[in-house]
Scaffold this motif. Structure first.
Motif, PDB file in Angstrom:
ATOM      1  N   ARG A 129      -1.719  19.045  23.636  1.00  0.00           N
ATOM      2  CA  ARG A 129      -2.588  18.961  22.454  1.00  0.00           C
ATOM      3  C   ARG A 129      -3.388  17.665  22.426  1.00  0.00           C
ATOM      4  NH1 ARG A 129      -0.981  23.077  18.734  1.00  0.00           N
ATOM      5  NH2 ARG A 129      -1.459  21.955  16.835  1.00  0.00           N
ATOM      6  N   ARG A 144     -10.298  34.430  27.262  1.00  0.00           N
ATOM      7  CA  ARG A 144     -10.993  33.588  26.282  1.00  0.00           C
ATOM      8  C   ARG A 144     -11.093  32.145  26.779  1.00  0.00           C
ATOM      9  NH1 ARG A 144      -8.533  32.557  20.332  1.00  0.00           N
ATOM     10  NH2 ARG A 144      -7.489  30.940  21.531  1.00  0.00           N
ATOM     11  N   ILE A 192      -5.199  16.854  12.341  1.00  0.00           N
ATOM     12  CA  ILE A 192      -5.110  16.028  13.551  1.00  0.00           C
ATOM     13  C   ILE A 192      -3.891  15.129  13.407  1.00  0.00           C
ATOM     14  CG2 ILE A 192      -6.317  14.400  15.046  1.00  0.00           C
ATOM     15  CD1 ILE A 192      -7.799  17.052  14.780  1.00  0.00           C
ATOM     16  N   LYS A 193      -2.926  15.370  14.278  1.00  0.00           N
ATOM     17  CA  LYS A 193      -1.662  14.639  14.117  1.00  0.00           C
ATOM     18  C   LYS A 193      -1.683  13.339  14.909  1.00  0.00           C
ATOM     19  CE  LYS A 193       0.132  17.402  11.288  1.00  0.00           C
ATOM     20  NZ  LYS A 193       0.475  18.770  11.564  1.00  0.00           N
ATOM     21  N   TYR A 212      -7.006  17.989  24.023  1.00  0.00           N
ATOM     22  CA  TYR A 212      -8.178  18.425  23.248  1.00  0.00           C
ATOM     23  C   TYR A 212      -8.191  17.831  21.843  1.00  0.00           C
ATOM     24  CZ  TYR A 212      -5.080  22.439  22.097  1.00  0.00           C
ATOM     25  OH  TYR A 212      -4.040  23.252  21.727  1.00  0.00           O
ATOM     26  N   ARG A 239     -18.329  32.965  12.487  1.00  0.00           N
ATOM     27  CA  ARG A 239     -17.036  33.595  12.772  1.00  0.00           C
ATOM     28  C   ARG A 239     -16.521  34.276  11.513  1.00  0.00           C
ATOM     29  NH1 ARG A 239     -12.009  33.734  10.440  1.00  0.00           N
ATOM     30  NH2 ARG A 239     -10.537  34.509  11.938  1.00  0.00           N
ATOM     31  N   GLN A 291      -2.421  31.917  10.977  1.00  0.00           N
ATOM     32  CA  GLN A 291      -3.125  32.557  12.092  1.00  0.00           C
ATOM     33  C   GLN A 291      -3.503  31.565  13.183  1.00  0.00           C
ATOM     34  OE1 GLN A 291      -6.420  34.777  10.462  1.00  0.00           O
ATOM     35  NE2 GLN A 291      -5.075  36.371   9.675  1.00  0.00           N
ATOM     36  N   LYS A 292      -3.359  30.272  12.900  1.00  0.00           N
ATOM     37  CA  LYS A 292      -3.674  29.210  13.875  1.00  0.00           C
ATOM     38  C   LYS A 292      -5.120  29.304  14.360  1.00  0.00           C
ATOM     39  CE  LYS A 292       0.803  28.094  14.184  1.00  0.00           C
ATOM     40  NZ  LYS A 292       1.298  26.901  13.532  1.00  0.00           N
ATOM     41  N   ASP A 318       0.835  29.383  21.154  1.00  0.00           N
ATOM     42  CA  ASP A 318       0.853  30.427  20.119  1.00  0.00           C
ATOM     43  C   ASP A 318      -0.357  31.315  20.288  1.00  0.00           C
ATOM     44  OD1 ASP A 318       3.014  29.113  18.820  1.00  0.00           O
ATOM     45  OD2 ASP A 318       1.572  27.705  17.949  1.00  0.00           O
ATOM     46  N   ARG A 346     -16.276  43.054   8.851  1.00  0.00           N
ATOM     47  CA  ARG A 346     -15.356  44.131   9.229  1.00  0.00           C
ATOM     48  C   ARG A 346     -14.457  44.546   8.069  1.00  0.00           C
ATOM     49  NH1 ARG A 346     -14.300  45.864  14.270  1.00  0.00           N
ATOM     50  NH2 ARG A 346     -12.178  46.426  13.693  1.00  0.00           N
ATOM     51  N   ASP A 348      -8.291  36.190  16.936  1.00  0.00           N
ATOM     52  CA  ASP A 348      -8.743  36.672  15.627  1.00  0.00           C
ATOM     53  C   ASP A 348      -8.262  38.103  15.438  1.00  0.00           C
ATOM     54  OD1 ASP A 348     -10.120  34.540  14.415  1.00  0.00           O
ATOM     55  OD2 ASP A 348     -11.769  34.793  15.829  1.00  0.00           O
ATOM     56  N   LEU A 349      -7.228  38.245  14.623  1.00  0.00           N
ATOM     57  CA  LEU A 349      -6.554  39.543  14.496  1.00  0.00           C
ATOM     58  C   LEU A 349      -7.444  40.628  13.903  1.00  0.00           C
ATOM     59  CD1 LEU A 349      -3.129  38.273  13.134  1.00  0.00           C
ATOM     60  CD2 LEU A 349      -3.648  39.057  15.445  1.00  0.00           C
ATOM     61  N   GLU A 350      -8.464  40.211  13.167  1.00  0.00           N
ATOM     62  CA  GLU A 350      -9.297  41.211  12.484  1.00  0.00           C
ATOM     63  C   GLU A 350     -10.378  41.759  13.414  1.00  0.00           C
ATOM     64  OE1 GLU A 350      -8.912  38.078  11.501  1.00  0.00           O
ATOM     65  OE2 GLU A 350      -8.055  38.036   9.481  1.00  0.00           O
ATOM     66  N   ASN A 394      -3.379  32.727  19.010  1.00  0.00           N
ATOM     67  CA  ASN A 394      -4.268  32.484  17.875  1.00  0.00           C
ATOM     68  C   ASN A 394      -5.577  33.253  18.009  1.00  0.00           C
ATOM     69  OD1 ASN A 394      -5.624  30.960  19.797  1.00  0.00           O
ATOM     70  ND2 ASN A 394      -4.823  29.015  19.049  1.00  0.00           N
ATOM     71  N   ILE A 450      -8.642  26.349  27.276  1.00  0.00           N
ATOM     72  CA  ILE A 450      -7.310  26.115  26.737  1.00  0.00           C
ATOM     73  C   ILE A 450      -6.595  27.409  26.381  1.00  0.00           C
ATOM     74  CG2 ILE A 450      -6.049  25.107  24.795  1.00  0.00           C
ATOM     75  CD1 ILE A 450      -8.483  22.905  25.171  1.00  0.00           C
ATOM     76  N   TYR A 455     -15.801  33.549  20.281  1.00  0.00           N
ATOM     77  CA  TYR A 455     -15.354  32.303  20.915  1.00  0.00           C
ATOM     78  C   TYR A 455     -16.475  31.669  21.740  1.00  0.00           C
ATOM     79  CZ  TYR A 455     -11.417  29.243  21.933  1.00  0.00           C
ATOM     80  OH  TYR A 455     -10.565  28.174  21.974  1.00  0.00           O
ATOM     81  N   LEU A 511      -6.245  17.335  19.423  1.00  0.00           N
ATOM     82  CA  LEU A 511      -5.549  17.846  18.248  1.00  0.00           C
ATOM     83  C   LEU A 511      -4.426  16.888  17.861  1.00  0.00           C
ATOM     84  CD1 LEU A 511      -6.432  20.343  16.811  1.00  0.00           C
ATOM     85  CD2 LEU A 511      -4.556  21.589  17.836  1.00  0.00           C
ATOM     86  N   VAL A 512      -3.992  16.131  18.857  1.00  0.00           N
ATOM     87  CA  VAL A 512      -3.026  15.062  18.620  1.00  0.00           C
ATOM     88  C   VAL A 512      -3.652  13.773  19.133  1.00  0.00           C
ATOM     89  CG1 VAL A 512      -0.780  14.143  19.297  1.00  0.00           C
ATOM     90  CG2 VAL A 512      -1.015  16.586  18.798  1.00  0.00           C
TER      91      VAL A 512
END
Lengths: 255, 252
Positions: B47, B147, A254-255, B50, A16, A91-92, B84, A23, B88-90, B86, B80, B100, B52-53
């Motif tokens: 969250r 995605r 990881i919260k 998956y 990635r 960017q998350k 927000d 680019r 890939d802006l580039e 998220n 998912i 992905y 993340l929490v």
């Protein structure tokens, strides 16, 4: 607890970054190239006129391998401080990746290996540049590339540890001012550390850049006596640090 | 068939209890909604799905498996859509999907085909080679949905799928979600739009301060408490869904 790392999935993260990098590389490659050459010209040619040879080597030739080391180092540190932090917090990107089969350990491994890849890549570019100036004496220099990759892992690990604990992106200033810059100045790139007060040269021995600079100087000049110690030091340090970024990043994300 | 089961699910952040002993079961093929204002604990639960929490107490089982031990495998079967953006802006629209797909181990030839198919599905084919920054908010949301579908997920988790969208884009997303529902994809979504919950959800969990105060079909809830889902929310919690939203909006 840390889980086992699936290298294939870590490689997807690496891929990635590669996709994004290819680019954008035109702008960033030039910047990474310009700064070391400026150092080389300013110190090597500018200052070098007023400096006698160091250990029988003209000054520009003395600092050239050190510039390889520092460029390689900064490539990994920028990647795993600002780069990683932006992906994590702004960017998350990490949230997106962790919603797939990729686990946090694999994500961190992908980040570290990408940073060390950049380390090897930028170091190699500087090697090409200094050989263009006629500052490389030995074909051993090719053996330097895997060393740059390995030491890149150390710088990536240290930076990632920092990224895992900073409260915000501004805090990297402390890391650079208090740790990276002193290391850059006192690791034998610009002058031998043996002449410094003993406690400073002892500190230098415990920094990875000192050993990388020795290795660069050895492979570039072809005088490789004793650099096995530096290489073993680098490998040992990679392994000693290895678990820490995983543990701290997991704790942060990881919260 | 129960596809997701949560029991005693609790999450503490220091002294703050974000999720408070929550129990629910989600059946295969249903659309299950968590309805509540921001701060009710919806996103925390999403969250957790998956990993993340990590819950402080209780557990979630997905496909009958423990999430902690089989995270990668379970995640390979989930789609998912985060709250927000998220992306890939580039990267371009198409490349976003291909990158992905790689995380799922989908081969490059297959991922390209799948990505093009999904762009077609969400109406972004013409934007395939456009940089993400040049897409409108609605298009970016559509791309996020595409995605989330890259691995043909059995369960689609949607955190505020239409927040911030204009009415037209919102309708588009709703249509797509209804189509997926017809294909027997399990949908789990959070929302604070009662209209969204009424239109899409087979069952709704009403959330207030980390607790589920009621779980039922929208029809039953409205039948028991009267009025629309907003009135139901008011009667169950003593609060208005909308007012809370405004408070949140002012904050952010």
């Amino acid at each position: 607890m840390l889980r086992t790392i699936n290298l294939k999935r870590a490689f997807r993260v690496w891929q990635r970054h590669f996709s994004v990098y290819t680019r954008l590389y035109k702008s960033s490659i030039a910047l990474n190239f310009v700064e070391p050459v400026l150092y080389l010209v300013a110190f090597g040619i500018g200052l070098g006129v007023y400096i006698r040879d160091i250990n029988g080597v003209p000054y520009i030739k003395y600092i050239a391998p050190g510039i390889v080391a520092s460029s390689s180092m900064f490539a990994a540190t920028y990647e795993c401080t600002y780069g990683t932090y932006v992906r994590m917090a702004f960017q998350k990107t990490f949230d997106a990746i962790l919603a797939t089969p990729v686990n946090i350990e694999e994500l961190v491994a992908g980040e570290l290996f990408w940073a060390s890849t950049k380390s090897a890549f930028y170091g190699t570019i500087i090697i090409l540049a200094i050989s263009f100036f006629g500052l490389v004496d030995s074909f051993f220099v090719i053996a330097l590339i895997p060393v740059l990759f390995t030491s890149g892992l150390i710088f990536a690990e240290i930076s990632m540890i920092c990224t895992a604990i900073v409260p915000g992106i501004d805090s990297f200033n402390y890391f650079y001012t208090l740790f990276m810059t002193p290391m850059f100045l006192f690791s034998g790139i610009f002058f031998p550390v043996d002449n410094l007060p003993p406690f400073i040269s002892k500190i230098a021995f415990w920094t990875p850049l000192y050993h990388l600079t020795n290795a660069c100087r050895g492979f570039v000049s072809g005088k490789i006596d004793g650099i096995i110690i530096d290489i073993l030091w680098i490998i040992a340090f990679v392994l000693i640090l290895a678990p820490i970024p995983y543990i701290l990043m997991k704790k942060r994300i990881i919260k | 068939m129960v596809i997701i089961e949560a029991k005693g699910l609790t999450k503490d952040y220091g002294n703050l209890r974000a999720v408070d002993h929550v129990d629910f079961q989600i059946k295969k093929g249903e659309c299950f909604g968590f309805l509540g204002p921001n701060g009710a604990g919806k996103t925390t639960i999403m969250r957790m799905f998956y990993s993340l929490v990590v819950p402080t107490g209780g557990y979630i089982k997905i496909f009958g498996m423990d999430l902690n031990r089989h995270a990668s495998y379970i995640k390979s079967r989930l789609g998912i859509l985060p709250q927000d953006n998220n992306l890939d802006l580039e990267l371009t629209t198409l490349k976003n999907l291909i990158v992905y797909a790689r995380y799922f181990g989908i081969s490059s030839s297959k991922s390209k085909r799948k990505a093009e198919e999904l762009l077609e599905y969400v109406g972004l084919t013409e934007k395939a080679h456009v940089n993400i920054r040049n897409l409108s908010g609605g298009m970016q949301r559509a791309l996020l949905l595409a995605r989330a579908l890259i691995n043909d997920p059995e369960i689609l988790i949607l955190d505020e799928p239409t927040t911030g969208l204009d009415p037209h884009s919102r309708l588009n997303v709703w249509n797509k979600l209804n189509e997926l529902k017809e294909k027997n994809t399990t949908l789990i979504l959070t929302t604070h739009y009662m209209e969204e919950a009424e239109r899409l959800c087979d069952r709704v969990a009403i959330m207030d301060r980390g607790k589920i105060v009621a779980i039922d079909t929208p029809e039953n809830l409205m039948g028991i408490y009267g009025g629309n889902l907003e009135d139901v929310y008011l009667k169950l919690t003593g609060k208005k869904l909308k007012e809370e939203n405004n408070v949140e909006n002012n904050k952010s």
